[in-house]
Motif scaffolding. Structure first.
Motif, PDB file in Angstrom:
ATOM      1  N   UNK A 120       0.866  -1.169   0.000  1.00 21.58           N
ATOM      2  CA  UNK A 120       0.000   0.000   0.000  1.00 21.58           C
ATOM      3  C   UNK A 120       0.906   1.222   0.000  1.00 21.58           C
ATOM      4  N   UNK A 121       0.579   2.198  -0.837  1.00 20.05           N
ATOM      5  CA  UNK A 121       1.492   3.325  -1.040  1.00 20.05           C
ATOM      6  C   UNK A 121       1.766   4.109   0.246  1.00 20.05           C
ATOM      7  N   UNK A 122       0.705   4.397   0.993  1.00 21.99           N
ATOM      8  CA  UNK A 122       0.898   5.146   2.243  1.00 21.99           C
ATOM      9  C   UNK A 122       1.699   4.313   3.238  1.00 21.99           C
ATOM     10  N   UNK A 123       1.249   3.065   3.431  1.00 26.72           N
ATOM     11  CA  UNK A 123       1.932   2.216   4.424  1.00 26.72           C
ATOM     12  C   UNK A 123       3.393   1.984   4.053  1.00 26.72           C
ATOM     13  N   UNK A 124       3.692   1.986   2.738  1.00 29.52           N
ATOM     14  CA  UNK A 124       5.075   1.764   2.313  1.00 29.52           C
ATOM     15  C   UNK A 124       6.005   2.884   2.781  1.00 29.52           C
ATOM     16  N   UNK A 125       5.440   4.038   3.141  1.00 25.10           N
ATOM     17  CA  UNK A 125       6.282   5.140   3.621  1.00 25.10           C
ATOM     18  C   UNK A 125       6.404   5.146   5.146  1.00 25.10           C
ATOM     19  N   UNK A 126       5.747   4.201   5.810  1.00 23.50           N
ATOM     20  CA  UNK A 126       5.741   4.204   7.283  1.00 23.50           C
ATOM     21  C   UNK A 126       6.864   3.331   7.848  1.00 23.50           C
ATOM     22  N   UNK A 127       6.991   3.371   9.181  1.00 28.56           N
ATOM     23  CA  UNK A 127       7.953   2.501   9.873  1.00 28.56           C
ATOM     24  C   UNK A 127       7.195   1.703  10.922  1.00 28.56           C
TER      25      UNK A 127
ATOM     26  N   UNK B 116       8.953  -9.753  15.549  1.00 31.63           N
ATOM     27  CA  UNK B 116       8.692 -10.551  14.347  1.00 31.63           C
ATOM     28  C   UNK B 116       7.496  -9.992  13.591  1.00 31.63           C
ATOM     29  N   UNK B 117       6.472  -9.624  14.352  1.00 32.62           N
ATOM     30  CA  UNK B 117       5.241  -9.138  13.737  1.00 32.62           C
ATOM     31  C   UNK B 117       5.464  -7.787  13.051  1.00 32.62           C
TER      32      UNK B 117
ATOM     33  N   UNK C 180       6.019  -4.939   7.821  1.00 35.64           N
ATOM     34  CA  UNK C 180       6.872  -4.168   6.917  1.00 35.64           C
ATOM     35  C   UNK C 180       7.103  -4.921   5.607  1.00 35.64           C
ATOM     36  N   UNK C 181       7.370  -6.218   5.728  1.00 35.26           N
ATOM     37  CA  UNK C 181       7.632  -7.030   4.539  1.00 35.26           C
ATOM     38  C   UNK C 181       6.434  -7.009   3.582  1.00 35.26           C
ATOM     39  N   UNK C 182       5.243  -7.132   4.170  1.00 35.35           N
ATOM     40  CA  UNK C 182       4.053  -7.205   3.316  1.00 35.35           C
ATOM     41  C   UNK C 182       3.601  -5.860   2.765  1.00 35.35           C
ATOM     42  N   UNK C 183       3.818  -4.788   3.521  1.00 32.50           N
ATOM     43  CA  UNK C 183       3.321  -3.478   3.072  1.00 32.50           C
ATOM     44  C   UNK C 183       4.355  -2.696   2.282  1.00 32.50           C
ATOM     45  N   UNK C 184       5.643  -3.078   2.442  1.00 31.34           N
ATOM     46  CA  UNK C 184       6.705  -2.306   1.793  1.00 31.34           C
ATOM     47  C   UNK C 184       7.246  -1.221   2.717  1.00 31.34           C
ATOM     48  N   UNK C 185       6.830  -1.247   3.989  1.00 30.24           N
ATOM     49  CA  UNK C 185       7.293  -0.258   4.967  1.00 30.24           C
ATOM     50  C   UNK C 185       8.691  -0.611   5.473  1.00 30.24           C
ATOM     51  N   UNK C 186       9.255   0.305   6.260  1.00 33.33           N
ATOM     52  CA  UNK C 186      10.520   0.021   6.949  1.00 33.33           C
ATOM     53  C   UNK C 186      10.184  -0.555   8.323  1.00 33.33           C
ATOM     54  N   UNK C 187      11.175  -1.120   9.005  1.00 32.00           N
ATOM     55  CA  UNK C 187      10.931  -1.561  10.376  1.00 32.00           C
ATOM     56  C   UNK C 187      12.192  -1.413  11.208  1.00 32.00           C
ATOM     57  N   UNK C 188      12.011  -1.340  12.493  1.00 34.01           N
ATOM     58  CA  UNK C 188      13.139  -1.306  13.427  1.00 34.01           C
ATOM     59  C   UNK C 188      12.866  -2.350  14.491  1.00 34.01           C
TER      60      UNK C 188
END
Ligand code: G3H
Length: 254
Positions: free
Chosen positions: A78-85, A103-104, A109-117
């Motif tokens: 999702x375009x918006x979610x892909x810009x989130x963390x 893990x969650x 992040x993997x599914x939406x295209x977002x970043x994660x920490x």
């Protein structure tokens, strides 16, 4: 209440919203205690709420549990979610790796295209270790990101069940019984009046730091009705995503 048996899902949601003081209650069909697909539906409905509220570059904090894992499984690019963390709201609580908040958040992040920490905190922390860990620059850094989160998504568990699942000591389980704990969320245990009875020692978002954040609670199954009720007594969330069985049971509560 016989009336509630005749109500449709959206009416059930409206009733429950007034009953619990939660602004928005979404109810999906079924009982997730009994059928696995109901948990998936909770996940789908919760994902819809996340998409509706998230804005570009938001930090989204997520907790662990099987319900949150079901939500992450429903996430899509999702375009918006892909810009989130995505970040875990709190550190380890003694759960299996598949359902840990770390893990969650990585799965979201993997599914939406977002970043994660990630937040690496051992489950069993001594008081001393805890106090020095929060001073570590890398930990301080991620804690700041977590505290800046705009949206928090979490599950609610039955107190005894959660303590047992997390292999808590017998003494602790007895304390929970004595203090009549009914709910668990964010590593905190609550009694039926919503009073905090115990807090697991881990770092991350504290319950008194939710002010100004948009809180989405997701929990279903008839067996969780008491727990949901207790948590909402402590602090009503902005949205509750639940199932029909929990909703009907909750409406019986005074
Ligand atoms: O804190 C609450 C629990 O994480 C809920 O776990 O979704 O597996 O019931 P569950």
């Amino acid at each position: 209440e016989v009336v509630s048996e005749l109500l449709g899902l959206s009416q059930l949601g409206d009733r429950l919203s007034a009953h619990l003081g939660v602004a928005n209650v979404i109810v999906v069909a079924g009982n997730s205690d009994e059928e696995e697909w109901v948990k998936q539906e909770l996940g789908r409905a919760c994902m819809k709420e996340i998409q509706a509220i998230a804005t570009a570059n938001d930090v989204l904090a997520v907790m662990g549990g099987t319900t949150l894992a079901a939500v992450a499984n429903m996430a899509e690019r999702n375009e918006t979610l892909a810009s989130t963390i995505f970040v875990p709201a709190r550190g380890g609580l003694g759960e299996k790796v598949e359902i840990q908040a770390n893990t969650i958040s990585a799965e979201f992040a993997r599914r939406t295209g977002a970043a994660y920490r990630l937040l690496h905190v051992p489950d069993q922390l001594s008081e001393d270790a805890y106090h020095s860990l929060v001073l570590e620059p890398t930990v301080k850094d991620i804690l700041e990101v977590i505290k800046s989160s705009a949206v928090v998504i979490h599950g609610i568990g039955d107190a005894q069940r959660m303590a047992t699942r997390r292999h808590s000591k017998d003494l602790f389980i007895e304390t929970l019984e004595r203090e009549e704990a009914v709910a668990e969320a964010f590593g905190y245990y609550f009694d039926a009046a919503g009073k905090i009875i115990y807090k697991q020692r881990t770092i991350g978002l504290q319950l008194n730091e939710l002010e100004g954040k948009y809180v989405i609670s997701v929990a279903g199954g008839k067996s969780k009705a008491n727990a949901i009720h207790a948590f909402m007594k402590h602090r009503p969330s902005d949205v509750l995503v639940t199932d029909e069985a929990a909703a009907r049971e909750l409406l019986q509560h005074k």
